[in-house]
Write an enzyme that holds these catalytic residues in place. Structure first.
Site, PDB file in Angstrom:
ATOM      1  N   GLU A 131      65.735 -51.908 115.010  1.00  0.00           N
ATOM      2  CA  GLU A 131      65.245 -52.655 113.844  1.00  0.00           C
ATOM      3  C   GLU A 131      66.394 -53.338 113.103  1.00  0.00           C
ATOM      4  O   GLU A 131      66.254 -54.469 112.641  1.00  0.00           O
ATOM      5  CB  GLU A 131      64.477 -51.727 112.884  1.00  0.00           C
ATOM      6  CG  GLU A 131      63.243 -51.054 113.484  1.00  0.00           C
ATOM      7  CD  GLU A 131      62.236 -52.025 114.085  1.00  0.00           C
ATOM      8  OE1 GLU A 131      62.180 -53.186 113.637  1.00  0.00           O
ATOM      9  OE2 GLU A 131      61.507 -51.632 115.023  1.00  0.00           O
ATOM     10  N   ASP A 199      67.131 -54.916 121.678  1.00  0.00           N
ATOM     11  CA  ASP A 199      67.530 -53.763 122.499  1.00  0.00           C
ATOM     12  C   ASP A 199      69.035 -53.807 122.749  1.00  0.00           C
ATOM     13  O   ASP A 199      69.748 -52.825 122.559  1.00  0.00           O
ATOM     14  CB  ASP A 199      66.837 -53.800 123.879  1.00  0.00           C
ATOM     15  CG  ASP A 199      65.372 -53.379 123.793  1.00  0.00           C
ATOM     16  OD1 ASP A 199      64.953 -52.900 122.734  1.00  0.00           O
ATOM     17  OD2 ASP A 199      64.654 -53.549 124.800  1.00  0.00           O
TER      18      ASP A 199
HETATM   19 ZN   LIG Z   1      61.481 -54.971 118.092  1.00  0.00          ZN
END
Ligand SMILES: [Zn+2]
Length: 456
Positions: A131, A199
């Site tokens: 996040e 990621d």
């Molecule tokens: Zn995401």
């Protein structure tokens, strides 16, 4: 209807558009609608404030200072290597869905459900890192259609509801934009690129902070496998589709980073604060197991304990076996102080961990037990001068003043809390209410008047 349509479109762009910089940097296609404008920092912070207000108004937040402190410590460990000069704010929403989100202006929300579902601190950290990466890459916030200032409050509420997952995005957004599913699909395809980027950046943040970079792929995979396919998947999977390719990519990226031993105990202790239900302990070794049970018994300790001595000696052993474990140390100091009716053990720890808000709360609690409300207020006020996260402190101070029947100060600190959660209108309203009761306290009256003048 036109208004709603615009709002819906705006939301779509908010949720899934890329900024022009990251598009160029990563050679991604630009959505390039001429209707989009870059908005400035002040607009972003205004929206951030409205969003923070919506969070605290429309949802119940977890205010257990130990849980809050724990998540914020993970957050600051992850952001400490960033040079973006941004303030990140971490909040825990009291909701069972397994979800986390990145909102405007560095606001990151984590659901109680996610903390309970995490298998290790590294797994929890991996979602938080992901996040944070959405924010550093400005996936959410760089562009959106101009909106009327008057709409910002309702827009922030809608955004919060969608991000938290109480508004089903597939139903909600489709209704808002009149069911133009092709447009949504195109933009979701675009967002998959964002997911990969988040990621990749998140994995680097994890490794830099000393967490196991493989934890992210493992955790998403675990959630995917646990989820019974006939039911609605966890929120976090709805917004973060797991594909084998994605897991493989994340693992491959993690391979390039140093792996570390995952951490379990602190997460389990925090989970014990959040639920009475059984917590899986397979990952804990024997000593950690013992420490967990001491802590759990400590949490269940009543005011007139007959097993306090037993728990105390158990905690003494646990702190020896887990050196530097702050949660255990605070529990031990607390139980020692309770039995000797003093505050000295907790105060000693305060020298060691001056920044720990939860410790300050615990000390205040102990003063309160001894009916020394003045000292309880003093320690919390001092804490508020040295920490950037003051919401829970102001709330507690206000309640203590109320207990002392000092209405002016109780309202004044409620006003400061309202300011912290971005609710300027309530801030001013409460200041004016406080002023009505402050005629006999000239210093407070002066402070109130100054604040009202500054915010006029
Ligand atoms: Zn995401």
């Amino acid at each position: 209807m036109q208004k709603l349509r615009q709002l819906g479109l705006l939301m779509i762009f908010w949720l899934i558009t890329a900024s022009s910089t990251s598009a160029t940097q990563y050679n991604l296609p630009d959505l390039g609608s001429p209707g989009l404008v870059l908005y400035d920092k002040s607009m972003e912070s205004e929206l951030g404030r409205a969003f923070m207000t919506a969070l605290h108004t429309d949802f119940t937040m977890i205010d257990d200072p130990f849980v809050v402190e724990y998540v914020r410590q993970i957050g600051s460990r992850l952001t400490s290597h960033l040079a973006d000069g941004r303030q990140y704010h971490f909040f825990i929403i009291d909701r069972p869905e397994i979800n986390a989100f990145a909102g405007p202006d560095g606001i990151i929300g984590i659901n109680r459900g996610l903390i309970l579902a995490a298998t290790s601190e590294d797994a929890l950290a991996s979602v938080i890192a992901h996040e944070i990466a959405h924010i550093t890459q400005e996936h959410l916030s760089r562009r959106f259609e101009q909106f009327e200032q008057g709409n910002i409050t309702s827009f922030a509420s809608l955004l919060a509801a969608i991000l938290i997952g109480t508004l089903d995005p597939s139903a909600g957004i489709a209704t808002f934009i009149g069911g133009n599913s092709l447009a949504i699909q195109n933009q979701l395809r675009f967002s998959r690129i964002h997911e990969h980027e988040a990621d990749s950046v998140g994995i680097k943040l994890l490794a830099q902070a000393g967490y196991n970079p493989r934890a992210m792929a493992q955790f998403f995979d675990q959630l995917h496998q646990q989820h019974n396919h006939s039911s609605r998947p966890p929120e976090v999977l709805l917004t973060h589709p797991v594909t084998e390719r994605r897991t493989a990519l994340a693992l491959a990226r993690a391979e390039q980073q140093k792996t570390t031993q995952e951490r379990y105990l602190d997460l389990k202790l925090i989970q014990a604060r959040l639920t009475d239900q059984r917590i899986p302990l397979e990952q804990l070794n024997e000593k950690e197991h013992e420490a967990f049970h001491c802590y759990k018994n400590y949490l269940n300790l009543t005011n007139t304990p007959d097993n306090a001595a037993e728990i105390k000696s158990c905690l003494i052993q646990a702190t020896k076996n887990q050196p530097g474990n702050r949660l255990l140390e605070i529990a031990l100091a607390d139980i020692k102080d309770r039995s000797s009716n003093s505050v000295s053990n907790l105060l000693q720890l305060k020298d060691l961990y001056p920044q720990d808000n939860a410790l300050a709360h615990q000390i205040a609690h102990q003063y309160q037990h001894r009916n020394d409300i003045g000292s309880a207020i003093a320690i919390l006020k001092h804490q508020a001068t040295i920490t950037p996260t003051k919401i829970e402190l102001y709330q507690q101070i206000s309640e203590l003043y109320l207990q002392k029947n000092d209405i002016a100060n109780a309202l004044y600190f409620q006003a400061l809390r309202a300011n912290e959660i971005g609710n300027i209108r309530q801030f001013k309203h409460l200041l004016k209410e406080a002023r009505k009761h402050a005629s006999e306290t000239p210093t407070l009256l002066k402070k109130i008047n100054n604040l009202l003048q500054e915010n006029n």
